[in-house]
Design a protein around this motif. Structure first.
Motif, PDB file in Angstrom:
ATOM      1  N   TYR A  84       0.837  -1.197   0.000  1.00  0.00           N
ATOM      2  CA  TYR A  84       0.000   0.000   0.000  1.00  0.00           C
ATOM      3  C   TYR A  84       0.871   1.246   0.000  1.00  0.00           C
ATOM      4  O   TYR A  84       2.071   1.206   0.302  1.00  0.00           O
ATOM      5  N   ARG A  85       0.249   2.355  -0.363  1.00  0.00           N
ATOM      6  CA  ARG A  85       0.882   3.666  -0.280  1.00  0.00           C
ATOM      7  C   ARG A  85       0.023   4.537   0.618  1.00  0.00           C
ATOM      8  O   ARG A  85      -1.206   4.457   0.591  1.00  0.00           O
ATOM      9  N   GLU A  86       0.667   5.344   1.437  1.00  0.00           N
ATOM     10  CA  GLU A  86      -0.061   6.208   2.365  1.00  0.00           C
ATOM     11  C   GLU A  86      -0.231   7.605   1.789  1.00  0.00           C
ATOM     12  O   GLU A  86       0.669   8.131   1.122  1.00  0.00           O
ATOM     13  N   ALA A  87      -1.406   8.171   2.051  1.00  0.00           N
ATOM     14  CA  ALA A  87      -1.696   9.522   1.580  1.00  0.00           C
ATOM     15  C   ALA A  87      -2.767  10.113   2.493  1.00  0.00           C
ATOM     16  O   ALA A  87      -3.233   9.471   3.437  1.00  0.00           O
ATOM     17  N   ILE A  88      -3.149  11.329   2.215  1.00  0.00           N
ATOM     18  CA  ILE A  88      -4.182  12.009   2.992  1.00  0.00           C
ATOM     19  C   ILE A  88      -5.461  12.060   2.167  1.00  0.00           C
ATOM     20  O   ILE A  88      -5.463  12.541   1.035  1.00  0.00           O
ATOM     21  N   THR A  89      -6.552  11.552   2.718  1.00  0.00           N
ATOM     22  CA  THR A  89      -7.854  11.582   2.051  1.00  0.00           C
ATOM     23  C   THR A  89      -8.837  12.337   2.926  1.00  0.00           C
ATOM     24  O   THR A  89      -9.084  11.953   4.076  1.00  0.00           O
ATOM     25  N   ASN A  90      -9.374  13.433   2.401  1.00  0.00           N
ATOM     26  CA  ASN A  90     -10.310  14.268   3.167  1.00  0.00           C
ATOM     27  C   ASN A  90      -9.723  14.701   4.502  1.00  0.00           C
ATOM     28  O   ASN A  90     -10.398  14.723   5.533  1.00  0.00           O
ATOM     29  N   GLY A  91      -8.421  15.017   4.483  1.00  0.00           N
ATOM     30  CA  GLY A  91      -7.756  15.504   5.681  1.00  0.00           C
ATOM     31  C   GLY A  91      -7.347  14.437   6.667  1.00  0.00           C
ATOM     32  O   GLY A  91      -6.858  14.756   7.755  1.00  0.00           O
ATOM     33  N   LYS A  92      -7.543  13.157   6.305  1.00  0.00           N
ATOM     34  CA  LYS A  92      -7.204  12.074   7.210  1.00  0.00           C
ATOM     35  C   LYS A  92      -6.243  11.095   6.527  1.00  0.00           C
ATOM     36  O   LYS A  92      -6.317  10.892   5.315  1.00  0.00           O
ATOM     37  N   PRO A  93      -5.319  10.483   7.307  1.00  0.00           N
ATOM     38  CA  PRO A  93      -4.403   9.482   6.730  1.00  0.00           C
ATOM     39  C   PRO A  93      -5.191   8.323   6.138  1.00  0.00           C
ATOM     40  O   PRO A  93      -6.195   7.893   6.705  1.00  0.00           O
ATOM     41  N   ASP A  94      -4.755   7.838   4.988  1.00  0.00           N
ATOM     42  CA  ASP A  94      -5.451   6.753   4.322  1.00  0.00           C
ATOM     43  C   ASP A  94      -4.434   5.857   3.630  1.00  0.00           C
ATOM     44  O   ASP A  94      -3.299   6.276   3.361  1.00  0.00           O
ATOM     45  N   LYS A  95      -4.807   4.641   3.359  1.00  0.00           N
ATOM     46  CA  LYS A  95      -3.955   3.694   2.651  1.00  0.00           C
ATOM     47  C   LYS A  95      -4.626   3.293   1.340  1.00  0.00           C
ATOM     48  O   LYS A  95      -5.831   3.018   1.323  1.00  0.00           O
ATOM     49  N   THR A  96      -3.842   3.273   0.281  1.00  0.00           N
ATOM     50  CA  THR A  96      -4.322   2.793  -1.008  1.00  0.00           C
ATOM     51  C   THR A  96      -3.605   1.484  -1.315  1.00  0.00           C
ATOM     52  O   THR A  96      -2.376   1.447  -1.375  1.00  0.00           O
ATOM     53  N   TYR A  97      -4.372   0.415  -1.481  1.00  0.00           N
ATOM     54  CA  TYR A  97      -3.796  -0.917  -1.649  1.00  0.00           C
ATOM     55  C   TYR A  97      -3.601  -1.269  -3.130  1.00  0.00           C
ATOM     56  O   TYR A  97      -4.430  -0.910  -3.982  1.00  0.00           O
TER      57      TYR A  97
END
Length: 365
Positions: A13-26
């Protein structure tokens, strides 16, 4: 943005910010038919995607490639209509009702123990980690091992139902990979004739409880079996009672003596043939009998002491035990208990007068 590996091969996964919150994209990585590396996005954690789901989808692709099958173009596309475990469970219990199974008690177990942990999850995203998490949560709450195993088995049945009815695309039920807790499930406790009399005296002023106890001790029927008895099930002339075994989906015969026949006949004289003898809500019945058992038999016993605590099922155990003590043949007990496997009945053989006890007692006499 760097890739972060998971414990599953080919899943990261890669980590990023989604809607101001930490998120993971698998993502998943695999080799295509030309041995070229393919990287495919599965989805975000905020969308309900988890590493175990990605691993499952990757395994599906690798398996299809090995078998030479065409890969679906949307094999890993996020489902539009999510089937939650709660929805699958609702359909599961509804079908059990249609099969005339009294599953209210089992459904309450789901509502109390499984629903709060996994109920809202996409059923396809429930993997071994989630099942183990449910098990561990029940262990922390100090539930008995047998209770926890029952809960996992119930989850197993619901997921199997979902797979069979196309509510889930899961290939393998994740509960099958989880080791059950070790448990000594044998209930050694049964009531002596004197204790049976004490119990009957304790419920003497409660006609419904008295009838339930007398029927239980006279037939060995399980709770659901006793609660299912209708007036039409009783042959007063021949003193025979037809019993429904909901566990094994079958019916069998029991017998009642002259005194109980007369008592039941008087009790249900105003009932119609299809009316049930006992209509008290099961929760009320359990609570009232539990209080009586606590006063008479369970003082100072640990709540998880399954071997020695008296519960409603002890009445069934008492029926078989007293039969064995008076020398009833083991195959006759099997028939009267409606056991499908003689191994289940053999546990009572040690109580038989022919068990060898008298010879052992003479060894050092």
């Amino acid at each position: 943005m760097s890739r972060i590996k998971t414990k599953y091969q080919g899943v990261f996964y890669r980590e990023a910010i989604t809607n101001g919150k930490p998120d993971k994209t698998y993502y998943i990585v695999f080799k295509d038919t030309h041995n070229k590396t393919v990287e495919t996005k599965v989805g975000k954690e905020s969308e309900g995607v988890r590493a175990n789901y990605c691993n499952q989808k990757r395994n599906e692709i690798v398996t299809k490639q090995r078998l030479g099958e065409d890969l679906p173009t949307i094999a890993i596309k996020k489902k539009r209509n999510i089937i939650t475990l709660d929805l699958a469970a609702e359909k599961f219990f509804k079908e059990r009702e249609m099969q005339n199974k009294d599953n209210a008690h089992t459904q309450s177990k789901y509502n109390n123990w499984i629903m709060p942990v996994l109920g809202k999850m996409d059923i396809d995203l429930i993997g071994l980690e989630e099942v183990r998490g449910l098990q561990e949560s029940l262990v922390k709450k100090e539930y008995a091992a047998a209770t926890i195993n029952f809960t996992i088995n119930l989850l197993n049945a619901i997921i199997n139902y979902a797979i069979e009815n196309k509510l889930s695309t899961t290939i393998q039920n994740p509960t099958k990979k989880l080791k059950q807790l070790k448990v000594d499930n044998a209930r050694d406790r049964y009531l002596t004739k004197e204790e049976c009399q004490s119990l009957l005296e304790a419920v003497d002023d409660e006609p419904v409880l008295r009838l339930f106890v007398r029927l239980s001790l006279s037939t060995g029927g399980r709770l659901e079996t006793i609660l299912s008895i209708c007036k039409k099930d009783i042959d007063f002339t021949n003193k025979i009672i037809t019993l429904k075994d909901h566990k094994n989906a079958s019916s069998y015969r029991g017998f009642i003596n002259d005194d109980l026949t007369s008592y039941v006949n008087e009790y249900c004289k105003d009932l119609k043939p299809n009316d049930k003898l006992i209509t008290m809500p099961v929760r009320t019945l359990r609570r009232q009998l539990s209080n009586i058992f606590a006063d008479l038999f369970n003082a100072d016993l640990d709540k998880n002491d399954r071997k020695n605590r008296v519960v409603i099922h002890t009445l069934r155990h008492t029926f078989a035990s007293l039969l064995a003590i008076q020398g009833t043949p083991i195959f006759t007990i099997q028939k009267l208990m409606n056991h499908q496997d003689i191994k289940t009945t053999l546990r009572y053989a040690k109580l038989s007068p022919e068990s060898g006890k008298e010879f052992v007692l003479k060894l050092l006499a």
